[in-house]
Design an enzyme around this catalytic site. Sequence first.
Site, short mmCIF file in Angstrom:
data_model
loop_
_atom_site.label_atom_id
_atom_site.label_comp_id
_atom_site.label_asym_id
_atom_site.label_seq_id
_atom_site.Cartn_x
_atom_site.Cartn_y
_atom_site.Cartn_z
N ASP A 1 23.72 26.36 33.91
CA ASP A 1 24.09 27.73 34.27
C ASP A 1 22.83 28.59 34.31
O ASP A 1 21.86 28.32 33.60
CB ASP A 1 25.08 28.31 33.25
CG ASP A 1 25.80 29.55 33.75
OD1 ASP A 1 25.17 30.64 33.77
OD2 ASP A 1 26.98 29.45 34.13
N ALA B 1 27.87 31.33 22.64
CA ALA B 1 28.10 29.89 22.45
C ALA B 1 28.04 29.15 23.79
O ALA B 1 27.47 28.05 23.87
CB ALA B 1 29.45 29.66 21.78
N TYR B 2 28.61 29.75 24.82
CA TYR B 2 28.56 29.14 26.15
C TYR B 2 27.12 28.94 26.59
O TYR B 2 26.73 27.85 27.03
CB TYR B 2 29.32 30.01 27.14
CG TYR B 2 29.17 29.58 28.58
CD1 TYR B 2 29.97 28.58 29.11
CD2 TYR B 2 28.21 30.17 29.41
CE1 TYR B 2 29.83 28.17 30.43
CE2 TYR B 2 28.07 29.77 30.73
CZ TYR B 2 28.87 28.78 31.23
OH TYR B 2 28.72 28.37 32.54
N ALA B 3 26.31 30.01 26.48
CA ALA B 3 24.92 29.92 26.91
C ALA B 3 24.15 28.90 26.09
O ALA B 3 23.33 28.13 26.63
CB ALA B 3 24.25 31.30 26.81
N SER C 1 25.33 26.23 24.59
CA SER C 1 25.74 24.86 24.93
C SER C 1 25.15 24.42 26.26
O SER C 1 24.75 23.26 26.42
CB SER C 1 27.27 24.76 24.95
OG SER C 1 27.84 25.54 26.00
#
Length: 240
Positions: free
Chosen positions: A139, A151-153, A155
């Site tokens: 991403d 957390a998304y970033a 991961s």
Amino acid sequence: MGKAQPLPILITGGGRRIGLALAWHFINQKQPVIISYRTHYPAIDGLINAGAQCIQADFSTNDGVMAFADEVLKSTHGLRAILHNASAWMAEKPGTSLTDVLACMMQIHVNTPYLLNHALERLLRGHGHAASDIIHFTDYVVERGSDKHIAYAASKAALDNMTRSFARKLAPEVKVNSIAPSLILFNEHDDAEYRQQALNKSLMKTAPGEKEVIDLVDYLLTSCFVTGRSFPLDGGRHLR
């Protein structure tokens, strides 16, 4: 003697959006395809009718990941490529367990590709120099970070780092690269105001659609030299 059947390309999360577009792209090239899907969308039936092998999988647990790997191992003696497209998106927000958010994001974006790359390694090897590929979909936020999706970033950043580690481990038989997109296409329910705000975040001010991703994937699969690299697809967003 007849021409040997091409080895299949495995696409995780192949039932919708970019994964679905990639699946149809390869099918139209007479390239065998295996996809994973969690939810049975109507598009899955179309892929099955076109000859794709569609395996329902639950990547929310390691047991689910390994069960999927076992199905792939039983179905083919080799793979041309693995495209790690399966993804989830959760924000830190009131009422949501932070440990659950972090665990979910790490499970789908780190544990799943990590375990599958190891479990399916032997299907990628033995086909020649630079003959196989792994592509991780990361991403744009890997470089920038995200205050609303920490957390998304994190991961996706871990997945980006694994790209280089697996490139070292699997060379020269297998090339390993990542694609880091920002806005590629909108959801049907996105309203006009949101769409304009999103478009204004990049220099190119457009949502290029799936073809931009497909063209880059084709380049990486065709290359006999590029490995261990991340390729941004962000329309110059980093310069805004």
